[in-house]
Design an enzyme around this catalytic site. Structure first.
Site, PDB file in Angstrom:
ATOM      1  CG  ASP A  46     -14.976  20.043  37.606  1.00  0.00           C
ATOM      2  OD1 ASP A  46     -14.777  21.800  37.622  1.00  0.00           O
ATOM      3  OD2 ASP A  46     -14.654  19.622  38.522  1.00  0.00           O
ATOM      4  NE  ARG A  89     -12.836  18.063  35.608  1.00  0.00           N
ATOM      5  CZ  ARG A  89     -12.332  18.698  34.655  1.00  0.00           C
ATOM      6  NH1 ARG A  89     -11.426  19.740  34.946  1.00  0.00           N
ATOM      7  NH2 ARG A  89     -13.482  18.461  33.471  1.00  0.00           N
ATOM      8  CG  HIS A 112      -5.567  23.204  32.607  1.00  0.00           C
ATOM      9  ND1 HIS A 112      -7.179  23.664  33.083  1.00  0.00           N
ATOM     10  CD2 HIS A 112      -5.248  22.344  33.359  1.00  0.00           C
ATOM     11  CE1 HIS A 112      -7.673  22.112  33.471  1.00  0.00           C
ATOM     12  NE2 HIS A 112      -6.807  21.852  33.885  1.00  0.00           N
ATOM     13  NE  ARG A 129      -6.469  19.738  39.031  1.00  0.00           N
ATOM     14  CZ  ARG A 129      -7.755  20.123  38.318  1.00  0.00           C
ATOM     15  NH1 ARG A 129      -7.952  20.178  37.169  1.00  0.00           N
ATOM     16  NH2 ARG A 129      -8.799  20.393  39.213  1.00  0.00           N
ATOM     17  CB  CYS A 171     -12.694  24.859  29.611  1.00  0.00           C
ATOM     18  SG  CYS A 171     -11.669  26.081  30.265  1.00  0.00           S
ATOM     19  CG  ASP A 190     -10.123  19.951  31.562  1.00  0.00           C
ATOM     20  OD1 ASP A 190      -8.517  20.808  30.622  1.00  0.00           O
ATOM     21  OD2 ASP A 190     -10.835  20.749  32.386  1.00  0.00           O
TER      22      ASP A 190
HETATM   23  N1  GLY Z   1     -13.533  23.335  37.914  1.00  0.00           N
HETATM   24  C1  GLY Z   1     -12.072  22.907  36.845  1.00  0.00           C
HETATM   25  C2  GLY Z   1     -11.078  22.188  37.225  1.00  0.00           C
HETATM   26  O1  GLY Z   1     -10.720  22.495  38.305  1.00  0.00           O
HETATM   27  O2  GLY Z   1     -10.734  21.135  36.382  1.00  0.00           O
END
Ligand code: GLY
Length: 254
Positions: free
Chosen positions: A60, A85, A160, A130, A247, A66
């Protein structure tokens, strides 16, 4: 003049995290081509594009948004909600340290930059899978000295907050009312996505131009009917990875 931090599409992108979309094959060559066109559009809109180091094994890692939220006064480093991530973050800290004081969201709070929408001194933060309430509290504490108000917004049916609503023009938001409650955005002009284009709410405003995805012509027409200047870009491959236009960059005033 703006700086846009971006990172190349990793060859591992087909192993990305997914929450609300089904896995489909991603055309890697096409993804690279579309990402190149995105970077060229940012340059045309007045950005100096700065490439972050490639992270080929982090699926990602093209979704740099993010990892941080940047204000004129400070950069707030996120703590992504997906553990896979978190290794994306250090190179973003290194890059942003050249331009801003950096502050951190401390664990166990989690925050994805895709959940933070800034409109002048209002900062909307998505309550999503998230991003949690602890992160919203920390963000409010970090930003209060600069005069920002942080407003938590429940998000449903998407990854998001910025899957559901983004800034289309100054004081103008484009949103999908099925994913986020319009009444939460008091005193702002709202443009609803065309109902046939539920994922069209992610657009990227830079200067006096707004980038939108070519897949959503009806929503684009709605923006143009409000006098917004729009340029459309193909973003089909990142969409399969549950990504969109905001993004793929972190944009800050130089
Ligand atoms: N594939 C984008 C995310 O899950 O952050």
């Amino acid at each position: 003049m703006f700086i846009a931090l971006t990172r190349g599409v990793p060859p591992s992108i087909d192993r990305c995290e997914l929450t609300h979309v089904s896995r489909e094959p991603i055309d890697f060559a096409r993804a690279i081509e579309q990402h190149g066109a995105y970077e060229r559009a940012l340059v045309r809109l007045g950005c100096r594009v700065e490439h972050l180091p490639e992270l080929p094994d982090l699926p990602d890692s093209v979704f740099v948004e993010d990892a941080a939220v940047v204000f004129d006064e400070v950069a707030v480093i996120a703590r992504p909600g997906a553990e896979s991530r978190r290794a994306e973050v250090p190179s973003v800290v290194d890059a942003l340290s050249a331009y801003r004081d950096v502050r951190f969201i401390d664990g166990p709070a989690t925050l994805d930059g895709g959940d933070v929408l800034v409109d002048r001194r209002r900062v909307y933060i998505g309550a999503s899978a998230r991003t949690n309430a602890d992160a919203a509290r920390q963000l409010a504490a970090l930003l209060s000295r600069f005069g920002y108000t942080v407003i938590a917004i429940p998000v449903r049916g998407c990854l998001h907050l910025k899957s559901a609503v983004t800034l289309a023009a100054p004081e103008t938001l484009v949103l999908n009312p099925d994913l986020v409650e319009p009444a939460a955005f008091d005193g702002v002009q709202l443009i609803h996505v065309d109902p046939s284009e539920p994922m069209a709410a992610n657009v990227l405003q830079v200067g006096d131009m707004t980038l939108c995805a070519t897949a959503y012509p009806r929503t684009r027409a709605r923006l143009e009917a409000h006098g917004i200047r729009v340029e459309a870009l193909d973003a089909t491959e990142v969409a399969k990875a549950e990504g969109a236009l905001t993004c793929c960059s972190i944009i800050l005033r130089a």
